[in-house]
Scaffold this motif. Sequence first.
Motif, PDB file in Angstrom:
ATOM      1  N   ARG A 265       0.838  -1.194   0.000  1.00  0.00           N
ATOM      2  CA  ARG A 265       0.000   0.000   0.000  1.00  0.00           C
ATOM      3  C   ARG A 265       0.882   1.255   0.000  1.00  0.00           C
ATOM      4  NH1 ARG A 265      -5.290  -0.200   1.066  1.00  0.00           N
ATOM      5  NH2 ARG A 265      -5.386  -1.878   2.570  1.00  0.00           N
ATOM      6  N   GLY A 266       0.564   2.155  -0.891  1.00  0.00           N
ATOM      7  CA  GLY A 266       1.339   3.397  -0.928  1.00  0.00           C
ATOM      8  C   GLY A 266       2.601   3.298  -1.756  1.00  0.00           C
TER       9      GLY A 266
ATOM     10  N   ASP B  25       2.724   2.654  -4.856  1.00  0.00           N
ATOM     11  CA  ASP B  25       2.409   3.146  -6.195  1.00  0.00           C
ATOM     12  C   ASP B  25       3.198   2.364  -7.253  1.00  0.00           C
ATOM     13  OD1 ASP B  25       1.283   4.604  -8.231  1.00  0.00           O
ATOM     14  OD2 ASP B  25       2.720   6.261  -8.068  1.00  0.00           O
TER      15      ASP B  25
END
Length: 449
Positions: free
Chosen positions: A96-97, A99
């Motif tokens: 998560r995060g 990208d």
Amino acid sequence: MDDERIKQALRGATDTEDVVIEAGGLSRVGEVFSKNFPGRAAVIVADENTFGVAGEGTRKSLADAGVELREPYVFPGAPTLYAKYSNIETLVEALRGADAVPVAIGSGTLNDIAKRAAYEIGEAYMCVGTAASMDGYTAFGASIEKDGHKQTLTCPAPKVVVGDVDVLVGAPEDMTAAGYADLLGKITSGADWLVADALGLEEIDRDGWSLVQDGLREWVRGPDGLRAGDDEAMDRLTEGLVMSGLSMQSYQSSRTASGAEHQFSHLWEGEGLGRDRNPPLSHGFKVGVASVAIAALYERILERDLSNLDVDSVVAAWPLWEEVEAKVRSLHTMDELEEAAVKQSGAKYVDADGLRARLELLTREWPGLRGRLELQLLSAAEIRDMLASAGCPTSPEEIGLNREEFRATYRRALTIRSRYTILDLANEANILDECVEELFAPGGFWADL
Ligand SMILES: [Zn+2]
């Protein structure tokens, strides 16, 4: 590899857009990634074993293609990674995060974990296969243990799959053998679809059928070549497994690739059979032994002339739902499985009038259906011998079941899924118990030696 065949299959697939299986395939990961995920960064997901096999090759190929790389996420190599939900939560947390598009390096379990984690973070993903061990690479859904039992969690198939035949040939023999068994199981799953089609319960879909069945005999020939490390045998196996997964995407159901043999396997999986082994007993090995069991049952049924079935007496003996429910409950020892079995059995239960109509149809359809089944099937002995040549177990004892437990599976597996198979036909025609009896009686296929 029949690239045309795979291209054709990709046109009907809903999630997967690109499949590259070839010798030296690892060196193409970067190029294929850039084409399918232009401008995106990548994050490699692997375990220590699969990273050791293909991590560096994948990383280098991505870097050479100018793909920005995040820090890889690598699960421990031992104990063997298990498909439990907490592993997905861990991976989701890590990704998560970031990208970045996950690039999963591995086979069954790792792919399932990455598949679901990618879905939860809203990313499509790419898979680099390390073993031809099952047909799940190109299938949607992930088989994960959650809330105490194995279930198929929703998630799309990978957008891109790359397999390097050199890596696949080098995979542990048992993994390749397991993939072979999973593929050979399409003989009986196809037969089950013919049964459901003849009884008007699930019509054969030409595309979904063809993707698996047209090439099947060719893909499963020469199983001894797999043990000898023959590239062509590996190529055939991989093509078959990829096509099987794509057929499920095309038909939007596992009907194309899963029948009664998978119900045996799913029951055993749900009960944790062989999970304590190291490595754990594979999906394919369970499917293989189950395929022999189902082919043996088909032999007993095909000996009968069901066009002469005494419909009146079968309908007279048909139990009410309340009786069926009590019986289903008595067959299971795990609460979760028992509840699921009651639900699934209820969904396919027909009352006496419904049964009469179905059996009358069966008597009319039987001569044609019997002919189609004989063409589709291989004998139980042939399936057993092909599995043995590939290095698969073929007897109940080898997968940790005694004859009584194995025998009970015929009736227990019937209850766990609403999908109509030969087990249902036998049950509804009231010949399941006598056929199973014959299989285990002296001279029968499963007679004690
Ligand atoms: Zn399978």
